[in-house]
Design a protein around this motif. Structure first.
Motif, PDB file in Angstrom:
ATOM      1  N   ALA A   1       0.825  -1.209   0.000  1.00 50.61           N
ATOM      2  CA  ALA A   1       0.000   0.000   0.000  1.00 50.61           C
ATOM      3  C   ALA A   1       0.856   1.254   0.000  1.00 50.61           C
ATOM      4  N   ARG A   2       1.931   1.254   0.782  1.00 44.88           N
ATOM      5  CA  ARG A   2       2.824   2.413   0.837  1.00 44.88           C
ATOM      6  C   ARG A   2       3.502   2.646  -0.507  1.00 44.88           C
ATOM      7  N   ALA A   3       3.882   1.567  -1.181  1.00 36.85           N
ATOM      8  CA  ALA A   3       4.516   1.706  -2.495  1.00 36.85           C
ATOM      9  C   ALA A   3       3.566   2.386  -3.481  1.00 36.85           C
ATOM     10  N   GLY A   4       2.288   2.018  -3.420  1.00 38.66           N
ATOM     11  CA  GLY A   4       1.308   2.634  -4.312  1.00 38.66           C
ATOM     12  C   GLY A   4       1.050   4.091  -3.981  1.00 38.66           C
ATOM     13  N   LEU A   5       1.018   4.410  -2.697  1.00 37.32           N
ATOM     14  CA  LEU A   5       0.822   5.797  -2.284  1.00 37.32           C
ATOM     15  C   LEU A   5       1.999   6.664  -2.729  1.00 37.32           C
ATOM     16  N   ASP A   6       3.216   6.154  -2.507  1.00 33.75           N
ATOM     17  CA  ASP A   6       4.411   6.924  -2.865  1.00 33.75           C
ATOM     18  C   ASP A   6       4.522   7.113  -4.374  1.00 33.75           C
ATOM     19  N   ALA A   7       4.006   6.146  -5.138  1.00 34.63           N
ATOM     20  CA  ALA A   7       4.069   6.229  -6.595  1.00 34.63           C
ATOM     21  C   ALA A   7       2.918   7.037  -7.169  1.00 34.63           C
ATOM     22  N   GLY A   8       1.989   7.458  -6.324  1.00 36.01           N
ATOM     23  CA  GLY A   8       0.849   8.236  -6.779  1.00 36.01           C
ATOM     24  C   GLY A   8      -0.213   7.426  -7.505  1.00 36.01           C
ATOM     25  N   ARG A   9      -0.217   6.117  -7.310  1.00 35.28           N
ATOM     26  CA  ARG A   9      -1.188   5.271  -8.007  1.00 35.28           C
ATOM     27  C   ARG A   9      -2.550   5.301  -7.326  1.00 35.28           C
ATOM     28  N   TRP A  10      -2.586   5.569  -6.033  1.00 27.79           N
ATOM     29  CA  TRP A  10      -3.841   5.742  -5.303  1.00 27.79           C
ATOM     30  C   TRP A  10      -3.555   6.571  -4.056  1.00 27.79           C
ATOM     31  N   SER A  11      -4.615   7.024  -3.408  1.00 27.36           N
ATOM     32  CA  SER A  11      -4.492   7.807  -2.172  1.00 27.36           C
ATOM     33  C   SER A  11      -5.178   7.066  -1.040  1.00 27.36           C
ATOM     34  N   GLU A  12      -4.950   7.522   0.169  1.00 28.95           N
ATOM     35  CA  GLU A  12      -5.643   6.920   1.313  1.00 28.95           C
ATOM     36  C   GLU A  12      -7.150   7.138   1.191  1.00 28.95           C
TER      37      GLU A  12
ATOM     38  N   LEU B   1       5.065  -4.070  -6.875  1.00 24.55           N
ATOM     39  CA  LEU B   1       3.935  -4.440  -6.024  1.00 24.55           C
ATOM     40  C   LEU B   1       2.705  -3.582  -6.263  1.00 24.55           C
ATOM     41  N   THR B   2       2.843  -2.503  -7.008  1.00 30.25           N
ATOM     42  CA  THR B   2       1.699  -1.606  -7.222  1.00 30.25           C
ATOM     43  C   THR B   2       0.818  -2.045  -8.378  1.00 30.25           C
ATOM     44  N   VAL B   3       1.233  -3.078  -9.094  1.00 30.73           N
ATOM     45  CA  VAL B   3       0.420  -3.634 -10.183  1.00 30.73           C
ATOM     46  C   VAL B   3       0.377  -5.145  -9.998  1.00 30.73           C
ATOM     47  N   SER B   4      -0.491  -5.804 -10.757  1.00 32.59           N
ATOM     48  CA  SER B   4      -0.575  -7.262 -10.700  1.00 32.59           C
ATOM     49  C   SER B   4      -0.486  -7.819 -12.109  1.00 32.59           C
TER      50      SER B   4
ATOM     51  N   ALA C   1     -20.606 -12.574 -15.318  1.00 32.54           N
ATOM     52  CA  ALA C   1     -19.906 -12.279 -14.070  1.00 32.54           C
ATOM     53  C   ALA C   1     -18.452 -12.714 -14.164  1.00 32.54           C
ATOM     54  N   LEU C   2     -17.627 -12.038 -13.374  1.00 32.33           N
ATOM     55  CA  LEU C   2     -16.212 -12.388 -13.273  1.00 32.33           C
ATOM     56  C   LEU C   2     -15.907 -12.744 -11.829  1.00 32.33           C
ATOM     57  N   ALA C   3     -15.061 -13.754 -11.658  1.00 31.95           N
ATOM     58  CA  ALA C   3     -14.614 -14.132 -10.319  1.00 31.95           C
ATOM     59  C   ALA C   3     -13.092 -14.180 -10.304  1.00 31.95           C
ATOM     60  N   HIS C   4     -12.509 -13.768  -9.181  1.00 30.33           N
ATOM     61  CA  HIS C   4     -11.055 -13.715  -9.038  1.00 30.33           C
ATOM     62  C   HIS C   4     -10.667 -14.330  -7.700  1.00 30.33           C
ATOM     63  N   ALA C   5      -9.551 -15.040  -7.699  1.00 31.06           N
ATOM     64  CA  ALA C   5      -8.997 -15.590  -6.456  1.00 31.06           C
ATOM     65  C   ALA C   5      -7.498 -15.345  -6.447  1.00 31.06           C
ATOM     66  N   THR C   6      -6.940 -15.197  -5.245  1.00 29.81           N
ATOM     67  CA  THR C   6      -5.505 -14.953  -5.135  1.00 29.81           C
ATOM     68  C   THR C   6      -4.887 -15.870  -4.093  1.00 29.81           C
ATOM     69  N   SER C   7      -3.590 -16.078  -4.218  1.00 31.14           N
ATOM     70  CA  SER C   7      -2.840 -16.898  -3.276  1.00 31.14           C
ATOM     71  C   SER C   7      -1.432 -16.340  -3.173  1.00 31.14           C
ATOM     72  N   GLY C   8      -0.838 -16.448  -1.999  1.00 26.97           N
ATOM     73  CA  GLY C   8       0.518 -15.948  -1.814  1.00 26.97           C
ATOM     74  C   GLY C   8       0.554 -14.500  -1.386  1.00 26.97           C
ATOM     75  N   PRO C   9       1.723 -14.004  -1.002  1.00 21.80           N
ATOM     76  CA  PRO C   9       1.844 -12.642  -0.479  1.00 21.80           C
ATOM     77  C   PRO C   9       1.698 -11.581  -1.565  1.00 21.80           C
ATOM     78  N   ALA C  10       0.977 -10.506  -1.240  1.00 23.74           N
ATOM     79  CA  ALA C  10       0.885  -9.328  -2.115  1.00 23.74           C
ATOM     80  C   ALA C  10       0.439  -9.689  -3.528  1.00 23.74           C
ATOM     81  N   LEU C  11      -0.637 -10.495  -3.629  1.00 24.94           N
ATOM     82  CA  LEU C  11      -1.217 -10.863  -4.930  1.00 24.94           C
ATOM     83  C   LEU C  11      -0.216 -11.604  -5.806  1.00 24.94           C
ATOM     84  N   GLN C  12       0.443 -12.607  -5.255  1.00 28.88           N
ATOM     85  CA  GLN C  12       1.478 -13.304  -6.015  1.00 28.88           C
ATOM     86  C   GLN C  12       0.892 -14.165  -7.129  1.00 28.88           C
ATOM     87  N   GLN C  13      -0.120 -14.984  -6.823  1.00 29.08           N
ATOM     88  CA  GLN C  13      -0.723 -15.855  -7.832  1.00 29.08           C
ATOM     89  C   GLN C  13      -2.204 -15.528  -7.949  1.00 29.08           C
TER      90      GLN C  13
END
Length: 345
Positions: A150-161, A238-241, A322-334
Motif C-alpha cells: 500500500a505504501r509503495a502505491g501511495l508513494d508512486a501516486g497510483r492511489w491515495s488513502e 507491487l503496485t500492479v498485478s 460475471a467475473l470471479a477472481h482468487a488470489t494466493s501468496g503474499p501481495a497478490l502473487q498468484q
C-alpha cells in the motif's frame, strides 16, 4: 454461450457462517457437513451422484499433516469416491475439477475449501509461505507485507488513502470518518484489512444437459486461467498485478462488453484498486456485491466463495455475465480469473 455437451457450469453453491471462531476440529468436518447437505437438498442429489471431489486447504493452518484426509469424513466412506486435493485456496481445487471434467473423466464434481484460522496464530502461519532463507526468518506477517504494498502505491501516486477508504465506504459510506481512525500497520487502518474468519465453502460443477437438469439457470464457465508472479517481493512491482492482467487476458476480459458483477478476492482495500485496473473492469460493473473479503475472509475458502457468489448472481437471475477472481501468496502473487455467463439474458 455455445450449446455443447462439453460445456461446464456451476449449479450449486453453499458456504458456512462467517464467524471469528468455531469450536470444531481443524479438519473442517463440522463446517463442511452442513454445506454438503445444503447442496444435496437444493439439487436433489446424493453423494453417489458426484463423480469427482476436490478440496483446497492448508496443513500449515490446520497444524497437522494430511489434514485434508480426515476432512473426507464429511463425505463418508460409502460409496467410495474419486478424490483429489490442492494445498491452496479452494478456487484452485475448482480449477482442477474443471480440467477433470473437460478431459471427459467426470460429468459432475463437488469442490470445497475450508480453513480454521482461529486454531493458531495466523500472522505467523502465513509467514511460512515466504522465502525460507532470506524473508521468513525476519517473520514479516501478511498485514505488514500488504502495508509495504500500500505504501509503495501511495508513494508512486497510483492511489491515495482516500481512494482506499472509498473502496470500503462504497457509494454511501462516510470516507472522512474512516480516515479519522488510527493506523494498524501504516498506511493500513482496521477497515483496510479483511477480517479473518473460520469458514468453508462448496461448489457443484456439472456438464452439458446434466447441468440443465440440476439447475434452471446454470452459471456456465466460459473461461478460466491462472498465472503466477515471482515470490521475490523485491523483484516485482507491487503496485500492479501482472499475473492478474495475464490471466484476465487469457480469458478475453479486455475484449468483451463488460461484466454485470465482479467478485474480487481483495484482502486489503488497495488490492481491490490493483485488481480492478489489472482486469480492466468498467465503472458500471458491481464489484463485490456480496461484501467481498473485506466483509469476511475465510482462509482457503474465500477465493472459492468469489466463484460461488459470482455464479449465484447468475443462477438467481441478477446478472448475465460475471467475473470471479482468487488470489494466493503474499501481495497478490498468484491469481486466478474465471468468467461465468448465463445462456439467456
Amino acid at each position: 454461450m455455445t450449446d455443447k455437451a462439453t460445456d461446464i457450469a456451476v449449479v450449486g453453491f453453499a458456504h458456512s457462517p462467517h464467524v471469528p471462531e468455531t469450536f470444531g476440529t481443524t479438519n473442517g468436518v463440522e463446517m463442511l457437513v452442513p454445506c454438503f447437505q445444503q447442496l444435496y437438498d437444493r439439487l436433489g442429489i446424493t453423494k453417489a451422484d458426484i463423480d469427482f471431489w476436490c478440496s483446497g486447504s492448508s496443513d500449515f493452518l490446520a497444524g497437522r499433516a494430511f489434514s485434508f484426509i480426515s476432512a473426507i469424513d464429511a463425505i463418508g466412506a460409502v460409496p467410495p469416491i474419486h478424490e483429489s486435493h490442492v494445498e491452496m485456496d479452494g478456487a484452485w481445487a475448482l480449477y482442477e475439477a474443471w480440467v477433470k471434467l473437460r478431459s471427459g473423466q467426470a460429468k459432475t464434481a463437488l469442490v470445497y475449501g475450508f480453513g480454521k484460522s482461529s486454531a493458531g496464530t495466523l500472522r505467523q502461519v502465513l509467514t511460512m509461505q515466504m522465502d525460507p532463507y532470506l524473508v521468513a526468518p525476519l517473520w514479516p506477517d501478511a498485514i505488514s507485507i500488504a502495508g509495504l504494498q500500500a505504501r509503495a502505491g501511495l508513494d508512486a501516486g497510483r492511489w491515495s488513502e482516500r481512494d482506499m477508504a472509498a473502496v470500503v465506504a462504497g457509494s454511501s459510506g462516510d470516507v472522512d470518518r474512516l480516515l479519522d481512525t488510527p493506523y494498524v500497520a501504516d498506511p493500513l487502518r482496521a477497515h483496510d484489512i479483511a477480517p479473518i474468519t473460520d469458514g468453508a465453502a462448496a461448489v457443484v460443477l456439472a456438464m452439458g444437459d446434466r447441468a440443465r437438469e440440476l439447475c434452471a439457470r446454470p452459471a456456465w464457465i466460459t473461461g478460466m486461467a491462472h498465472r503466477v508472479d515471482t515470490s521475490a517481493l523485491g523483484a516485482r512491482d507491487l503496485t500492479v498485478s501482472a499475473s492478474t492482467a495475464a490471466a484476465a487476458a487469457a480469458v478475453g476480459c479486455r475484449d468483451t462488453d463488460g461484466f454485470d458483477v465482479a467478485e474480487l478476492h481483495a484482502q486489503f482495500s488497495h488490492q481491490q484498486l490493483i485488481l480492478a485496473e489489472a482486469i480492466g473492469l468498467r465503472e458500471s460493473t458491481a464489484v463485490n456485491p456480496s461484501g467481498g473479503p473485506l466483509a469476511a475472509n475465510p482462509m482457503f475458502a474465500a477465493g472459492l466463495e468469489r466463484i460461488g457468489f459470482a455464479a449465484e448472481a447468475i443462477m438467481t437471475g441478477s446478472a448475465h455475465r460475471a467475473l470471479a477472481h482468487a488470489t494466493s501468496g503474499p501481495a497478490l502473487q498468484q491469481n486466478l480469473v474465471a468468467v461465468l455467463e448465463s445462456e439467456t439474458r
